[in-house]
Design an enzyme around this catalytic site. Structure first.
Site, PDB file in Angstrom:
ATOM      1  N   GLY A 218      11.003 -14.713  14.266  1.00  0.00           N
ATOM      2  CA  GLY A 218      11.817 -13.577  13.892  1.00  0.00           C
ATOM      3  C   GLY A 218      12.172 -12.728  15.106  1.00  0.00           C
ATOM      4  O   GLY A 218      12.389 -13.237  16.214  1.00  0.00           O
ATOM      5  N   SER A 219      12.200 -11.428  14.919  1.00  0.00           N
ATOM      6  CA  SER A 219      12.701 -10.538  15.962  1.00  0.00           C
ATOM      7  C   SER A 219      11.779 -10.396  17.168  1.00  0.00           C
ATOM      8  O   SER A 219      12.192  -9.834  18.183  1.00  0.00           O
ATOM      9  CB  SER A 219      12.992  -9.158  15.367  1.00  0.00           C
ATOM     10  OG  SER A 219      14.086  -9.227  14.477  1.00  0.00           O
ATOM     11  N   THR A 220      10.537 -10.889  17.091  1.00  0.00           N
ATOM     12  CA  THR A 220       9.714 -10.871  18.302  1.00  0.00           C
ATOM     13  C   THR A 220      10.340 -11.749  19.383  1.00  0.00           C
ATOM     14  O   THR A 220      10.132 -11.519  20.578  1.00  0.00           O
ATOM     15  CB  THR A 220       8.272 -11.346  18.018  1.00  0.00           C
ATOM     16  OG1 THR A 220       8.291 -12.694  17.533  1.00  0.00           O
ATOM     17  CG2 THR A 220       7.589 -10.439  17.008  1.00  0.00           C
ATOM     18  N   PHE A 221      11.139 -12.749  18.968  1.00  0.00           N
ATOM     19  CA  PHE A 221      11.784 -13.639  19.933  1.00  0.00           C
ATOM     20  C   PHE A 221      12.898 -12.925  20.685  1.00  0.00           C
ATOM     21  O   PHE A 221      13.364 -13.408  21.729  1.00  0.00           O
ATOM     22  CB  PHE A 221      12.342 -14.874  19.217  1.00  0.00           C
ATOM     23  CG  PHE A 221      12.775 -15.978  20.153  1.00  0.00           C
ATOM     24  CD1 PHE A 221      11.837 -16.736  20.837  1.00  0.00           C
ATOM     25  CD2 PHE A 221      14.122 -16.257  20.349  1.00  0.00           C
ATOM     26  CE1 PHE A 221      12.218 -17.745  21.702  1.00  0.00           C
ATOM     27  CE2 PHE A 221      14.518 -17.276  21.206  1.00  0.00           C
ATOM     28  CZ  PHE A 221      13.568 -18.017  21.891  1.00  0.00           C
ATOM     29  N   LYS A 222      13.329 -11.785  20.195  1.00  0.00           N
ATOM     30  CA  LYS A 222      14.351 -11.020  20.915  1.00  0.00           C
ATOM     31  C   LYS A 222      13.862 -10.598  22.300  1.00  0.00           C
ATOM     32  O   LYS A 222      14.673 -10.341  23.199  1.00  0.00           O
ATOM     33  CB  LYS A 222      14.777  -9.811  20.089  1.00  0.00           C
ATOM     34  CG  LYS A 222      15.570 -10.193  18.839  1.00  0.00           C
ATOM     35  CD  LYS A 222      15.826  -8.995  17.925  1.00  0.00           C
ATOM     36  CE  LYS A 222      16.578  -9.424  16.663  1.00  0.00           C
ATOM     37  NZ  LYS A 222      16.712  -8.336  15.666  1.00  0.00           N
TER      38      LYS A 222
END
Length: 485
Positions: A218-222
């Site tokens: 999810g957004s941790t990969f941002k």
């Protein structure tokens, strides 16, 4: 000699030769294989004639052996079993060394490792009972306890690292199990316990922190995508990105919204820093397309994706997909499509950012000691890679601080301590269900601990829990326990 006697002699000679060759082959060539074959009762009983080495946390045993009066001379016992089950694993007469350190370091704990040759020789000369080596771990018992208590009965995992060294300060997977049920000498009860565990759909024997079915980040990969943008030299924290209410995936009519349907910026032009702070889906999907798959993959690999790792348990490599069309590439920008990670890998991303851009190799064993308590192996921190430049690490840290101070990660804030973090809410399957993530480190200006937490959606009918709501408080408890004030 008449012909019948001569023939009989030849037959006897041939049989004797065959017997001699077979005996030699079994005793010398096949000996090791036969000895190590599963189910060899004599070997199994021999293994229980030695005091298996202890596994220690802060000098206190979490796994040790107790003498018995039965045929199996030693009984393996686990202290605080639910808290440390996935770290220790189990040691069973029926099922052998399973999971965790019991399997990964079986030869050291059993005392058969080559590094213990002189100890074995000394034991023979002095008549001292044989014993295995003990393992002193890097686990911080306070951080481990905080993770266990904060996760409670929810499925998920939590990992903590010292970003300066790579020491694993906590490794928790939920649901857990009791390894004492598998180490018992009541073998029928062991069979029942093992069968129940492997048939449990919640998969309690899986160490979710380092393996199993990997998670979408999810957004941790941002953080990885933002790092790739900064490392390219074409973007700064204040560079404006395309970030409207929705983003149409290239080549499709499918629109990607922001979480909650909110705008990222009044002018639909959020900066890179603002996009991290508010976790803007549309700007990161657009940015992924601008950067390209190769740049993002290269950055992910710099953080450890796709590489084998033993801590010493084998860690399943995290994945950034090889072949992507434009729509799929955009989805990877928000940690979806086929991007898959372990919680340890996500903790490694934060740890590298915290450590001035340098990723240290994670490890779980601090020291190995023989039965005389002499240190025969001592861990030395090792650099794994330079994941990002010092400047990029500093800029990402500033962005992550804003996430905790003003963004979606405010539940991870600690009084008097600067915390840097990133939330994530990762969809999986086709039902719209989502897992909740948080990763970060503290203190932001002098990092001592980096964490990653995932709380799985309890059912396929997701009820809206986000990373900021359910994962950030777990991370907060771990950071609070691990920061020296």
């Amino acid at each position: 000699m008449n012909t019948p006697v001569r023939r009989l002699a030849l037959v006897v000679f041939a049989m004797f030769t065959a017997l001699l060759l077979a005996t030699t082959w079994i005793q010398f060539v096949q000996a090791d294989d036969l000895r190590d074959r599963a189910g060899n009762r004599r070997t199994l009983i021999e293994n229980y004639s030695r005091d298996r080495g202890a596994i220690l946390v802060d000098g206190n045993p979490i796994a040790s052996s107790e003498p018995t009066d039965d045929e199996l001379e030693w009984l393996r016992r686990y202290q605080q079993p639910s808290r440390y089950a996935h770290v220790t694993g189990y040691y069973s007469f029926t099922y052998g060394a399973g999971l965790g350190l019991e399997r990964a370091e079986d030869s050291l704990l059993a005392g058969t490792d080559d590094s213990l040759f002189y100890q074995r020789l000394s034991d023979v000369v002095t008549g001292r009972p044989a014993s295995g080596a003990s393992l002193e771990l890097t686990i911080d018992p306070d951080v481990q306890a905080a993770a266990v208590e904060a996760l409670g009965d929810r499925r998920g995992a939590a990992v903590a690292l010292d970003p300066r060294t790579g020491e694993i300060l906590a490794m928790v997977s939920r649901p857990s199990f009791d390894p004492n049920a598998l180490s018992s000498h009541r073998l029928s009860a062991v069979d029942e316990a093992y069968t129940a565990l492997i048939e449990d759909p919640a998969a309690p024997l899986t160490n979710r922190a380092i393996g199993g079915d990997l998670y979408p980040p999810g957004s941790t990969f941002k953080l990885v995508v933002a790092a790739a943008a900064l490392e390219s030299g074409e973007y700064e924290p204040d560079t404006e990105l395309e970030g409207g209410l929705t983003y149409t995936l290239p080549g499709t009519e499918t629109t990607l919204p922001n979480f909650g349907g909110a705008a990222c910026d009044p002018e639909d032009r959020p900066t890179l820093a603002e996009s991290v702070q508010v976790s803007c889906n549309t700007s990161f999907a657009w940015l992924a397309g601008e950067l390209g798959a190769d740049a993002i993959r290269e950055q992910a690999e710099a953080f450890g994706f796709g590489e084998p790792l033993d801590v010493p348990m084998s860690v399943t490599p995290s994945i950034y997909p090889d072949t992507l069309d434009d729509a799929q590439l955009a989805l990877t920008g928000i940690g979806q499509f086929e991007v898959r990670v372990t919680p340890l890998q996500v903790a490694m991303i934060s740890a590298a950012i915290a450590n001035d851009g340098v990723l240290m190799t994670p490890y779980l064993i601090e020291e190995v000691r023989n039965s005389d308590l002499e240190v025969i192996e001592s861990a030395e921190p090792r650099t794994r890679s330079r994941a990002v430049s010092s400047q990029t690490a500093a800029e990402l840290t500033d962005m992550m601080e804003l996430v905790v101070e003003q963004g979606s990660g405010q539940s991870a804030a600690l009084p008097g301590v600067q915390v840097a973090g990133k939330t994530g809410t990762a969809e999986y399957g086709d039902s719209g269900a989502a897992h909740a993530w948080f990763t970060g480190f503290a203190p932001a200006d002098d990092p001592q601990i980096a964490v990653a937490v995932i709380v799985e959606s309890a059912t396929d009918n997701w009820t809206g829990e986000t990373g900021g709501q359910v994962a950030a408080p777990v991370a907060r408890a771990m950071l609070d326990a691990g920061v020296e004030r």
